[in-house]
Enzyme design. Structure first.
Site, short mmCIF file in Angstrom:
data_model
loop_
_atom_site.label_atom_id
_atom_site.label_comp_id
_atom_site.label_asym_id
_atom_site.label_seq_id
_atom_site.Cartn_x
_atom_site.Cartn_y
_atom_site.Cartn_z
N LYS A 1 -7.95 2.73 -2.54
CA LYS A 1 -8.25 2.66 -1.12
C LYS A 1 -8.81 4.01 -0.70
O LYS A 1 -8.09 5.01 -0.67
CB LYS A 1 -6.96 2.34 -0.37
CG LYS A 1 -7.13 1.81 1.01
CD LYS A 1 -7.32 0.30 0.97
CE LYS A 1 -7.83 -0.25 2.27
NZ LYS A 1 -7.14 0.20 3.45
N GLU B 1 0.81 -1.22 0.00
CA GLU B 1 0.00 0.00 0.00
C GLU B 1 0.85 1.28 0.00
O GLU B 1 1.69 1.47 0.89
CB GLU B 1 -0.91 0.00 1.22
CG GLU B 1 -1.91 1.14 1.24
CD GLU B 1 -3.10 0.81 2.12
OE1 GLU B 1 -4.04 0.16 1.64
OE2 GLU B 1 -3.06 1.18 3.31
N ASN C 1 -10.47 -6.72 8.00
CA ASN C 1 -9.58 -5.69 8.55
C ASN C 1 -9.29 -5.98 10.02
O ASN C 1 -10.21 -6.01 10.85
CB ASN C 1 -10.20 -4.30 8.38
CG ASN C 1 -9.17 -3.20 8.57
OD1 ASN C 1 -8.06 -3.45 9.06
ND2 ASN C 1 -9.51 -2.00 8.17
N LYS D 1 0.83 4.58 1.08
CA LYS D 1 0.08 5.20 2.18
C LYS D 1 0.96 6.30 2.78
O LYS D 1 1.74 6.05 3.71
CB LYS D 1 -0.20 4.09 3.21
CG LYS D 1 -0.97 4.48 4.44
CD LYS D 1 -1.20 3.22 5.30
CE LYS D 1 -2.01 3.50 6.53
NZ LYS D 1 -2.25 2.31 7.34
N GLU E 1 -6.10 -7.85 6.16
CA GLU E 1 -5.74 -6.43 6.08
C GLU E 1 -5.28 -5.90 7.44
O GLU E 1 -5.91 -6.18 8.46
CB GLU E 1 -6.96 -5.58 5.68
CG GLU E 1 -7.58 -5.88 4.34
CD GLU E 1 -8.78 -4.97 4.09
OE1 GLU E 1 -9.55 -5.27 3.18
OE2 GLU E 1 -8.97 -3.98 4.82
N SER E 2 -4.25 -5.10 7.41
CA SER E 2 -3.79 -4.27 8.54
C SER E 2 -3.03 -5.05 9.62
O SER E 2 -3.35 -6.19 9.96
CB SER E 2 -4.95 -3.55 9.24
OG SER E 2 -5.66 -2.74 8.35
N GLU F 1 -14.68 -4.88 2.49
CA GLU F 1 -13.96 -4.99 3.77
C GLU F 1 -14.95 -5.23 4.91
O GLU F 1 -15.95 -4.53 5.03
CB GLU F 1 -13.18 -3.70 4.02
CG GLU F 1 -12.46 -3.70 5.36
CD GLU F 1 -11.68 -2.41 5.54
OE1 GLU F 1 -10.80 -2.12 4.70
OE2 GLU F 1 -11.95 -1.71 6.53
O1 LIG Z 1 -4.27 3.15 8.98
C1 LIG Z 1 -4.93 3.92 9.72
O2 LIG Z 1 -4.43 4.63 10.60
C2 LIG Z 1 -6.42 4.03 9.52
C3 LIG Z 1 -7.13 4.87 10.37
C4 LIG Z 1 -8.49 5.02 10.21
C5 LIG Z 1 -9.16 4.33 9.22
C6 LIG Z 1 -8.44 3.49 8.36
C7 LIG Z 1 -7.09 3.34 8.51
N1 LIG Z 1 -6.35 2.53 7.68
C8 LIG Z 1 -6.86 1.99 6.46
C9 LIG Z 1 -6.39 0.62 6.16
O3 LIG Z 1 -7.24 -0.22 5.95
C10 LIG Z 1 -4.94 0.33 6.10
O4 LIG Z 1 -4.29 1.36 5.43
C11 LIG Z 1 -4.56 -0.98 5.41
O5 LIG Z 1 -5.34 -2.05 5.80
C12 LIG Z 1 -3.08 -1.27 5.72
O6 LIG Z 1 -2.91 -1.36 7.12
P1 LIG Z 1 -1.47 -1.32 7.80
O7 LIG Z 1 -0.63 -2.38 7.16
O8 LIG Z 1 -1.70 -1.60 9.24
O9 LIG Z 1 -0.93 0.04 7.53
#
Ligand SMILES: O=C(O)c1ccccc1NCC(=O)[C@H](O)[C@H](O)COP(=O)(O)O
Length: 263
Positions: A114, A53, A179, A55, A209-210, A158
């Protein structure tokens, strides 16, 4: 949609900003690159399918990376990413639709938009191969899944729990992301994926995810049934600023390789 009062203040603010943004001028018509094909190609090559991602920042990020999104995406593909996700949300993630367009022109893997799309006209902002729809934030999920497909997008729905998964499946979702980040408290718990994944039908492409930050996390999500991993923060490494995005992607894409140190 669930009550906004159950959401973290940052998420409420994200949704307010999304409601204020205008949609596109026309209706987009996309010739999408297949995500299932891209994931199968990564598997055949011995890579863990990683959706990396772009980001720039987020409400929970340790900092901001202002690198050129195209350079980041190319570096992620060089590290073995099977697909790219691009944040297009401008006010909380420093993303933009223009960045996605540039990335999609520069790489040949599928690209996910996204963002926080709440209504049909919010889809018509930019072409992408996949479009995120967050079950929690939309009432008419069936209608939005159909509207996304009508435009040629592959909808990625999601969910965060089993009730949302049921709605996604009833809406005809073929690609589902679970997520691990709880949007009420913004805490991450990999057990979320582990508790929802057993309920996902076999013919659904399932994405964890995440919160995936190490090869051990990647193996854990794969053992729980993930067909692919969506990873932002661990690859962008916001706090470090100039951390090597190719290497960060590679260590996750190689997490199941026998040559990888088992960390
Ligand atoms: O990433 C955040 O801080 C966030 C805060 C509020 C709403 C959504 C958020 N993230 C969106 C996502 O779904 C993530 O960017 C994506 O799943 C990747 O997650 P990560 O690997 O933990 O950065």
């Amino acid at each position: 949609m669930n009550s906004n009062t159950e959401l973290a203040p940052a998420v409420r603010s994200i949704l307010e900003a999304a409601r204020d943004r205008s949609g596109g001028d026309g209706v987009v018509d996309v010739d999408a690159r297949s995500l299932p094909d891209a994931l199968a190609a990564a598997e055949a090559d011995g890579r863990v399918p990683v959706i990396a991602e772009v980001k720039p920042t987020s409400p929970t990020a340790a900092g901001t990376r202002a690198d050129d999104p195209v350079e980041l995406a190319r570096a992620m593909v060089a590290g073995g990413a099977a697909a790219i996700s691009v944040l297009t949300e401008p006010t909380h993630f420093d993303g933009s639709p223009a960045a996605l367009t540039r990335v999609r022109e520069a790489v040949d893997v599928p690209v996910l938009r996204k963002d926080f799309v709440l209504e049909e006209d919010g889809m018509d902002v930019v072409d992408a191969d996949l479009l995120l729809l967050i079950a929690r934030f939309v009432d008419d999920l069936d209608g939005l899944v159909a509207a996304a497909r009508d435009r040629g997008f592959q909808p990625l729905v999601e969910v965060h729990d089993r009730a949302e998964l049921e709605r996604a499946i009833d809406a005809g979702a073929e690609i589902v992301g679970v997520n691990n980040r709880d949007l009420a408290r913004l805490e991450v718990d990999l057990e979320t994926f582990e508790s929802v994944a057993p309920e996902v039908p076999d013919d659904v492409t399932l994405i964890a995810e995440s919160g995936i930050s190490s090869p051990a996390d990647a193996r854990r999500m794969r053992a729980a049934g993930a067909d692919a991993l969506l990873v932002g923060s661990a690859i962008m490494d916001h706090g470090a600023g100039d951390s090597d995005v190719t290497e960060n992607t590679r260590r996750l894409a190689r997490a199941e390789s026998t040559e990888t140190e088992q960390i």
